[in-house]
Every structure is written in structure tokens, then in C-alpha cells.
Scaffold this active site. Structure first.
Site, PDB file in Angstrom:
ATOM      1  CG  HIS A   1     -55.406  64.277 -20.632  1.00  0.00           C
ATOM      2  ND1 HIS A   1     -54.884  63.289 -20.672  1.00  0.00           N
ATOM      3  CD2 HIS A   1     -54.801  65.391 -20.367  1.00  0.00           C
ATOM      4  CE1 HIS A   1     -53.347  63.630 -20.361  1.00  0.00           C
ATOM      5  NE2 HIS A   1     -53.366  64.905 -19.994  1.00  0.00           N
TER       6      HIS A   1
ATOM      7  CG  PHE B   1     -50.149  56.193 -19.125  1.00  0.00           C
ATOM      8  CD1 PHE B   1     -48.918  56.268 -19.769  1.00  0.00           C
ATOM      9  CD2 PHE B   1     -50.334  56.730 -18.013  1.00  0.00           C
ATOM     10  CE1 PHE B   1     -47.628  56.952 -18.964  1.00  0.00           C
ATOM     11  CE2 PHE B   1     -49.261  57.518 -17.320  1.00  0.00           C
ATOM     12  CZ  PHE B   1     -48.024  57.792 -17.808  1.00  0.00           C
TER      13      PHE B   1
ATOM     14  CB  THR C   1     -75.659  74.890 -15.440  1.00  0.00           C
ATOM     15  OG1 THR C   1     -74.625  74.924 -14.632  1.00  0.00           O
ATOM     16  CG2 THR C   1     -76.451  76.267 -15.278  1.00  0.00           C
TER      17      THR C   1
ATOM     18  CE  LYS D   1     -72.133  73.021 -16.195  1.00  0.00           C
ATOM     19  NZ  LYS D   1     -71.869  73.760 -15.112  1.00  0.00           N
TER      20      LYS D   1
ATOM     21  CD  GLN E   1     -44.392  59.753 -22.412  1.00  0.00           C
ATOM     22  OE1 GLN E   1     -45.300  59.499 -22.570  1.00  0.00           O
ATOM     23  NE2 GLN E   1     -44.211  60.338 -21.315  1.00  0.00           N
TER      24      GLN E   1
ATOM     25  CG  ASN F   1     -52.055  62.511 -23.671  1.00  0.00           C
ATOM     26  OD1 ASN F   1     -53.068  62.257 -24.200  1.00  0.00           O
ATOM     27  ND2 ASN F   1     -51.479  61.759 -22.570  1.00  0.00           N
TER      28      ASN F   1
ATOM     29  NE  ARG G   1     -53.613  56.293 -22.779  1.00  0.00           N
ATOM     30  CZ  ARG G   1     -52.460  57.235 -22.396  1.00  0.00           C
ATOM     31  NH1 ARG G   1     -52.430  57.881 -21.279  1.00  0.00           N
ATOM     32  NH2 ARG G   1     -51.266  57.384 -23.194  1.00  0.00           N
TER      33      ARG G   1
HETATM   34  O1  URC Z   1     -48.990  58.594 -22.748  1.00  0.00           O
HETATM   35  C1  URC Z   1     -48.723  59.274 -21.436  1.00  0.00           C
HETATM   36  N1  URC Z   1     -47.621  59.623 -21.066  1.00  0.00           N
HETATM   37  C2  URC Z   1     -47.381  60.108 -19.864  1.00  0.00           C
HETATM   38  O2  URC Z   1     -46.380  60.787 -19.441  1.00  0.00           O
HETATM   39  C3  URC Z   1     -48.661  60.476 -18.877  1.00  0.00           C
HETATM   40  N2  URC Z   1     -48.744  60.885 -17.905  1.00  0.00           N
HETATM   41  C4  URC Z   1     -50.099  60.992 -17.544  1.00  0.00           C
HETATM   42  O3  URC Z   1     -50.699  61.570 -16.602  1.00  0.00           O
HETATM   43  N3  URC Z   1     -51.019  60.484 -18.529  1.00  0.00           N
HETATM   44  C5  URC Z   1     -49.940  60.046 -19.566  1.00  0.00           C
HETATM   45  N4  URC Z   1     -50.121  59.346 -20.765  1.00  0.00           N
END
Ligand code: URC
Length: 306
Positions: A258, A165, A65, A20, A230, A256, A182
């Protein structure tokens, strides 16, 4: 009777390896309010008695893997990541000693280094990626009036806590679980326009202005308890407008980045916000302009071409 040598093969298998590549693992270690981060891209290549999977399709010797990836995450939890070398030694030894068909393991690791963001808020869980940003400037002059837009891209920052969130709209396609704690990570892309339009006005100190604007962006990121990216974006832009009188307008484009908690339950391990999978795409993209009240918005919406 002689052993059946199998069918004569005109095409003979040569060197082969599998594994992997680029498992992205982020390990957070919590020492009270002080967090430590290790961020690795781990590529595992295994080789050994693998003729049959190529010739006949028998998977009897093949450790998936996917398992190599899971092992990276499980080891990050169980043993921690003291160093890339130590982590790689641990993994390579595991594959070779636990699977008789595997004779050789090569583990390649890229480590992404982070530094702390120094700030006056609470906790020590805010980081900026080393290597840092590219600075940008655009100057326009039409013979009488100047427009200066400065900016930066690729300023990558991460908070390992103080981000939630929740409370968002849910329709029949919504599966996202609400997050109370998170990781919040982004690569800041920003442009800011100066109020200065001509030589009769005092010329801003461009060097100081850049350094301070960047510092305010970082501090606002570090010190905001985030309910969404935001909200964090607005605080970053507003802090620049509030502290830097020479800036009339700032536009921010924040992907973002993730970080998903890895499910370690199948391996009997509890993931107490320690081991994350850093996804590269798709990513949320949060963009907005913050203006000094009464001023005009002139920075283009799409920052990629400025
Ligand atoms: O801070 C975030 N704003 C979003 O608009 C959003 N949408 C999402 O799926 N995760 C997040 N996180």
C-alpha cells in the site's frame, strides 16, 4: 551571588541524538503520460541543546520526530527529489538553520532504484525494482515421472497510475475511501508447473521459458488497467497460460504494497498524487492459481514452503 549549578549529578548525560528513522517517501513526478519515481527511506538524527529533556523532561527545545517526518513529506512535494544527496542537504540545512537548539542534523537516506518496464501498452508509469528477483526451481522424480515447478520471488513492481479500487462491500467497519487513481505495487511470488512429465516428451528450454514467463508477468502487470489486484493477478497468470504452452498451472501470491497519499493540507500544500507514504505492514495478500483448462492443480496453496 553565584549561579545555582543545579543538583550534583552522579549520572551525566553523554552523546545523544533523536529523530525519525526510515520515513518511506515515494515521489511521483508527472511529465504527461511519462512518470518519474523517487523512492527513499529517510532517517533524520538531530542533536544540540537537549540536556533538559533528558534531565528534567522539559520539551522546550524538542522539535517532535513527527515533525521531522512531516518535513520529509512536505519537502518532497515543495522541492522535489533531484537526488538523495540534494534532498538530504536541504533537510539537514533546514533543521539546523530554523531551530536554534539544534546544532547538528544527520540525514541518512536509502534509495530504492526502479527501472521502467518496457511494454507496448499506453503510458510510461510501470516500474520494476532494480536488484530484481530470486529464481526458484523444484524437481521431483519417482523413477518414472517428473514434475518440474519453476518460480520466482521478490520481483517488485509498481504502476504509478491506471489502478482503481471501488465498488467494494462496505459494512460498519469499512473506512477505506474509494480510489480512482492509486499506486499499485507488489512483490511477485510465483510458481509455475510444467506439463512435461517424462523424457519421451520434448524437454522445454528451461532458460528461455523462465525469461519469457517473467516477461509475460511483467507485461501483463504493466498493460492491465487495474480495477483490483485480484484482476491484475488473473491477467498475469492468464497471460502466461495463453503464451507459454509448456506451463499448465501457475500460482501467484501478491502482497498489496500500500502507498497512501500523504495529507499535506496542514502545511498549505496540495498533494496532486505526488507524495506517498509507502507502508510496509499490514498488507493485503492476494493469492490464486490459474490453470490450463482441464489440468489438475498441484502447486501447494501456501508458497512459502516450496
Ligand atoms: O486491489 C485490492 N483488492 C482488495 O481486495 C483490497 N482490499 C483493500 O482494502 N484494498 C484492496 N485492493
Amino acid at each position: 551571588m553565584a549561579v545555582d549549578p543545579g543538583p550534583a549529578r552522579p549520572a551525566v548525560l553523554g552523546q545523544n541524538q533523536y529523530g525519525k528513522a526510515e520515513t518511506r517517501v515515494v515521489r511521483i513526478t508527472r511529465d504527461g503520460a511519462t512518470h518519474h519515481i523517487k523512492d527513499l527511506g529517510v532517517s533524520v538524527s538531530l542533536s544540540g541543546d537537549m540536556d533538559e529533556v533528558h534531565y528534567s523532561g522539559s520539551n522546550a527545545n524538542v522539535l517532535p520526530t513527527d515533525t521531522a517526518k512531516n518535513t520529509v513529506y512536505a519537502f518532497a512535494k515543495e522541492y522535489g527529489i533531484a537526488s538523495a544527496e540534494q534532498f538530504g542537504i536541504h533537510l539537514a540545512r533546514h533543521f539546523v538553520t530554523s531551530q536554534p537548539p539544534i546544532h547538528r542534523a544527520r540525514v541518512r537516506i536509502e534509495e530504492y532504484a526502479w527501472e521502467r518496464i518496457e511494454h507496448s501498452g499506453r503510458g510510461a508509469h510501470s516500474f520494476v525494482r532494480r536488484g530484481q528477483e530470486t529464481r526458484l526451481a523444484q524437481i521431483t522424480y519417482d523413477g518414472s515421472s517428473w514434475e518440474v515447478v519453476s518460480g520466482l520471488k521478490d520481483l517488485t513492481v509498481l504502476n504509478s497510475t491506471d489502478s482503481e479500487f471501488r465498488g467494494y462491500v462496505k459494512d460498519k467497519y469499512t473506512t477505506l475511501p474509494e480510489a480512482r487513481d492509486r499506486i499499485l505495487a507488489t512483490s511477485v511470488r510465483a510458481r509455475w508447473r510444467f506439463g512435461w512429465t517424462g523424457e519421451e516428451q520434448p524437454v522445454p528450454d528451461w532458460e528461455e521459458s523462465y525469461a519469457e514467463t517473467k516477461r509475460h508477468l511483467l507485461q501483463a502487470f504493466a498493460e492491465t488497467y487495474s480495477l483490483s489486484l485480484q484482476q491484475t493477478l488473473y491477467r498475469m497468470g492468464a497471460r502466461v497460460i495463453e503464451h507459454r504452452g509448456e506451463v499448465d498451472e501457475i500460482r501467484l501470491s501478491l502482497p498489496n504494497r500500500h502507498h497512501f497519499l500523504v495529507d499535506l493540507e496542514p502545511f498549505g500544500l496540495k498533494n496532486d498524487n505526488e507524495v506517498y507514504f509507502a507502508a510496509d505492514r499490514p498488507y493485503g495478500l492476494i493469492e490464486a492459481t490459474i490453470l490450463r483448462d482441464g489440468r489438475e492443480a498441484r502447486i501447494p496453496v501456501d508458497l512459502t514452503h516450496l
